[in-house]
Design an enzyme around this catalytic site. Structure first.
Site, mmCIF file in Angstrom:
data_model
loop_
_atom_site.group_PDB
_atom_site.id
_atom_site.type_symbol
_atom_site.label_atom_id
_atom_site.label_comp_id
_atom_site.label_asym_id
_atom_site.label_seq_id
_atom_site.Cartn_x
_atom_site.Cartn_y
_atom_site.Cartn_z
ATOM 1 N N GLN A 104 23.754 4.059 93.304
ATOM 2 C CA GLN A 104 23.679 5.377 93.937
ATOM 3 C C GLN A 104 25.045 6.044 93.889
ATOM 4 O O GLN A 104 26.031 5.500 94.365
ATOM 5 C CB GLN A 104 23.223 5.249 95.391
ATOM 6 C CG GLN A 104 23.158 6.589 96.124
ATOM 7 C CD GLN A 104 22.628 6.429 97.521
ATOM 8 O OE1 GLN A 104 21.469 6.062 97.717
ATOM 9 N NE2 GLN A 104 23.461 6.684 98.515
ATOM 10 N N THR A 117 23.346 -0.867 106.200
ATOM 11 C CA THR A 117 23.267 -0.135 107.465
ATOM 12 C C THR A 117 23.490 1.363 107.308
ATOM 13 O O THR A 117 23.462 2.095 108.295
ATOM 14 C CB THR A 117 24.280 -0.694 108.493
ATOM 15 O OG1 THR A 117 25.593 -0.647 107.916
ATOM 16 C CG2 THR A 117 23.945 -2.115 108.890
ATOM 17 N N GLY A 118 23.706 1.832 106.074
ATOM 18 C CA GLY A 118 23.834 3.263 105.842
ATOM 19 C C GLY A 118 22.480 3.946 105.831
ATOM 20 O O GLY A 118 21.430 3.295 105.921
ATOM 21 N N LYS A 128 28.463 14.931 93.274
ATOM 22 C CA LYS A 128 29.892 15.112 92.983
ATOM 23 C C LYS A 128 30.143 14.887 91.490
ATOM 24 O O LYS A 128 31.174 15.296 90.963
ATOM 25 C CB LYS A 128 30.723 14.136 93.830
ATOM 26 C CG LYS A 128 32.198 14.485 93.896
ATOM 27 C CD LYS A 128 32.939 13.616 94.904
ATOM 28 C CE LYS A 128 33.181 12.230 94.348
ATOM 29 N NZ LYS A 128 34.073 11.426 95.205
ATOM 30 N N TYR A 158 32.703 7.851 90.668
ATOM 31 C CA TYR A 158 31.361 7.681 90.105
ATOM 32 C C TYR A 158 31.434 7.241 88.653
ATOM 33 O O TYR A 158 30.661 6.389 88.201
ATOM 34 C CB TYR A 158 30.576 8.992 90.183
ATOM 35 C CG TYR A 158 30.218 9.476 91.555
ATOM 36 C CD1 TYR A 158 30.439 8.707 92.698
ATOM 37 C CD2 TYR A 158 29.632 10.733 91.736
ATOM 38 C CE1 TYR A 158 30.104 9.174 93.954
ATOM 39 C CE2 TYR A 158 29.290 11.201 92.992
ATOM 40 C CZ TYR A 158 29.525 10.426 94.100
ATOM 41 O OH TYR A 158 29.171 10.881 95.341
ATOM 42 N N ARG A 197 29.936 -5.340 108.967
ATOM 43 C CA ARG A 197 29.912 -5.695 110.382
ATOM 44 C C ARG A 197 28.528 -6.198 110.778
ATOM 45 O O ARG A 197 27.580 -6.096 110.012
ATOM 46 C CB ARG A 197 30.276 -4.466 111.232
ATOM 47 C CG ARG A 197 31.723 -4.010 111.092
ATOM 48 C CD ARG A 197 31.946 -2.725 111.857
ATOM 49 N NE ARG A 197 31.442 -1.561 111.140
ATOM 50 C CZ ARG A 197 31.275 -0.354 111.682
ATOM 51 N NH1 ARG A 197 31.537 -0.176 112.965
ATOM 52 N NH2 ARG A 197 30.834 0.654 110.958
ATOM 53 N N ASP A 252 32.915 -8.399 103.605
ATOM 54 C CA ASP A 252 33.760 -7.333 103.074
ATOM 55 C C ASP A 252 33.869 -7.566 101.576
ATOM 56 O O ASP A 252 34.576 -8.471 101.127
ATOM 57 C CB ASP A 252 35.143 -7.365 103.732
ATOM 58 C CG ASP A 252 36.054 -6.254 103.227
ATOM 59 O OD1 ASP A 252 35.623 -5.490 102.325
ATOM 60 O OD2 ASP A 252 37.192 -6.153 103.715
ATOM 61 N N ILE A 255 22.596 13.972 101.741
ATOM 62 C CA ILE A 255 21.599 12.999 102.193
ATOM 63 C C ILE A 255 21.244 13.254 103.651
ATOM 64 O O ILE A 255 22.117 13.401 104.511
ATOM 65 C CB ILE A 255 22.108 11.557 102.016
ATOM 66 C CG1 ILE A 255 22.398 11.277 100.527
ATOM 67 C CG2 ILE A 255 21.105 10.558 102.565
ATOM 68 C CD1 ILE A 255 23.011 9.913 100.270
#
Length: 375
Positions: free
Chosen positions: A128, A17-18, A132, A167, A46, A64, A191
Site C-alpha cells: 500500500q 492497528t492502522g 503521493k 513509494y 505496540r 519494531d 483514507i
C-alpha cells in the site's frame, strides 16, 4: 485460491492497528472472503489497543521492524507458514530522506525474514502506497516547494515524478524479488477509516478539530483555499481498500500490477464541511477567504482541551498530537490541483468496488464513537 482449497491462506498484516490494518483483519475473517478461509497474523510496534478486535487475530506479534535482528528472529520461523504479506505500515517523517530510509529498512527486513528459508511459503505481497505517487512528497518542507504534480485524473501508467519519494523505493524493493513472489501495489487517496494508531488520519484530525470548536464555542472554519472549497477531491474508504487488496492478492490477472484505489465518486470540501457540521452538531460557516485562518496555529495549544474531552467522556486515552495530522491536512487543502484518480484500470481488470464518500464519513464517525475514540 477458492473455497475448499487444501492449501492454507495465511496472511501477515504489517501495520495491523492502522485504519486499513484493522479493516483488513475484519475483511479477511469474513466467511466469504476471497481466498479463504484465512489465518491472520498481525504485526504492530505496540500492544493491541482495547478497541482492536483482537479475537479476529490468530496471532499478534509486537515487533519494531526497523530492528533487523529482532525481525529475523521473530519472523523467519514463520516463513514456512506465511503465504500473503499485506504491507500497510507507515513510518511518517517530515523529511523524505528519513521516509525513504526508515520505510525501506522496515520492508527489507520483513521480506528478508519471510524469504530466508528455501521452503518459504510467501507467494504474494500487497504493497500500500498512495496518490503521493502523482503529487510528490508534500510533507517535506523543502521539496514540496518545487513540486509539479501530474495532470489529473491520475493514472497508474504515469511516469515517476523526478523527486525523492519513498513509494518508489518500496516498489523497487518489491521488484527486486520478482522471481520469489507476485505483488500488487495499491494507491489510495485520503483514507477514511477508524483507528487511533494511523499517522495520517484526516477524519480523526477533522473530528478532533470539530469537537474542540464545539467544546470551546469556536466557529468550525475551513482553513484551505477557495479553490479547494469548491473543486473536486477524492477519498478512499478503508473497507474498499481492504476489498481491493484481497481481490488483487487472489486474482491471477491482477498480479504484478499497480492500482489506484478510490471510492469512485468525488466531493468538495464544502460538501464535506456540511456533513461534518451535521455529524457533530455544529453551525455551518461558509468559507471566507478574507478570514486568513491558520488552523495549525489555532490547534497547536489545544492539547489540554482534547485531554478534557477525553476525560469528561471516558474515552480511550489519546494525546491530540499523536492522533492528528494538522500540518499534512493543511497542505492538502491548499494544493491547487483537483486530487482525482482514474479507476478505469481497476474496472478493466475486474474490480468494481465503490463507496459513497459523504455517507462513509457518517459510518466511520459512528465507528470511532463505538470504539470510544470519539464521544
Amino acid at each position: 485460491m477458492v473455497k475448499g482449497n487444501s492449501n492454507p491462506s495465511i496472511a501477515l498484516i504489517v501495520g495491523v492497528t492502522g485504519m486499513v490494518g484493522v479493516t483488513l483483519t475484519e475483511a479477511l475473517k469474513m466467511p466469504m472472503a476471497l481466498g479463504g478461509p484465512w489465518t491472520v497474523y498481525g504485526v504492530s510496534r505496540r500492544a493491541l489497543p482495547t478497541w482492536f478486535p483482537s479475537s479476529l487475530l490468530d496471532k499478534h506479534i509486537i515487533l519494531d521492524t526497523l530492528n533487523h535482528e529482532n525481525t529475523q528472529k521473530i519472523l523467519s520461523p514463520l516463513s514456512t507458514q506465511i503465504t500473503h504479506l499485506f504491507w500497510v505500515a507507515l513510518q511518517a517523517n517530515e523529511s523524505e530522506e528519513l521516509n525513504i530510509s526508515r520505510n525501506s529498512t522496515m520492508l527489507s527486513n520483513v521480506l528478508s525474514a519471510l524469504t530466508s528459508f528455501p521452503n518459504s511459503k510467501l507467494s504474494h505481497v500487497t504493497l500500500q502506497t498512495g496518490t503521493k505517487q502523482y503529487v510528490g512528497p508534500i510533507t517535506d518542507s523543502v521539496i514540496s516547494t518545487q513540486l509539479v504534480p501530474h495532470e489529473p485524473p491520475f493514472r497508474e501508467n504515469y511516469p515517476r515524478l523526478p523527486f525523492p519519494n519513498f513509494y518508489h523505493d518500496l516498489e523497487d524493493i518489491i521488484f527486486s524479488y520478482s522471481k520469489a513472489f507476485t505483488y500488487s501495489i495499491h494507491r489510495p487517496s485520503i483514507i477514511i477509516g477508524a483507528s487511533s494508531r494511523s499517522s495520517y488520519n484526516f477524519l480523526l484530525t477533522l473530528s478532533v478539530y470539530a469537537l474542540v470548536c464545539k467544546h470551546q464555542n469556536y466557529p468550525f472554519r475551513f482553513f484551505g483555499k477557495k479553490y479547494n472549497w469548491g473543486h473536486f477531491c477524492e477519498a478512499s474508504d478503508a473497507r474498499l481498500i481492504a476489498e481491493q487488496q484481497i481481490w488483487a492478492s487472489t486474482t491471477k490477472c491482477a498480479k504484478n500490477q499497480a492500482f489506484n484505489c478510490t471510492n469512485g465518486d468525488m466531493f468538495t470540501w464544502k460538501s464535506m464541511w456540511i456533513v461534518l457540521c451535521d455529524v457533530f452538531g455544529l453551525e455551518f460557516v461558509a468559507f471566507d477567504e478574507r478570514d486568513n485562518f491558520d488552523c495549525v496555529d489555532f490547534m497547536k495549544d489545544k492539547g489540554e482541551v482534547w485531554d478534557r474531552i477525553v476525560e469528561e467522556n471516558g474515552l480511550y486515552k489519546t494525546k491530540m498530537e499523536e492522533i492528528t495530522c494538522f500540518g499534512l491536512l493543511d497542505n492538502v487543502v491548499k494544493l491547487d490541483i483537483q486530487n482525482v484518480c482514474s479507476m478505469n484500470k481497476s474496472r478493466e481488470f475486474g474490480f468494481f468496488g465503490h463507496a459513497n464518500t459523504l455517507e462513509s464519513i457518517v459510518v466511520w464517525v459512528e465507528k470511532l464513537r463505538q470504539m470510544k475514540i470519539l464521544p
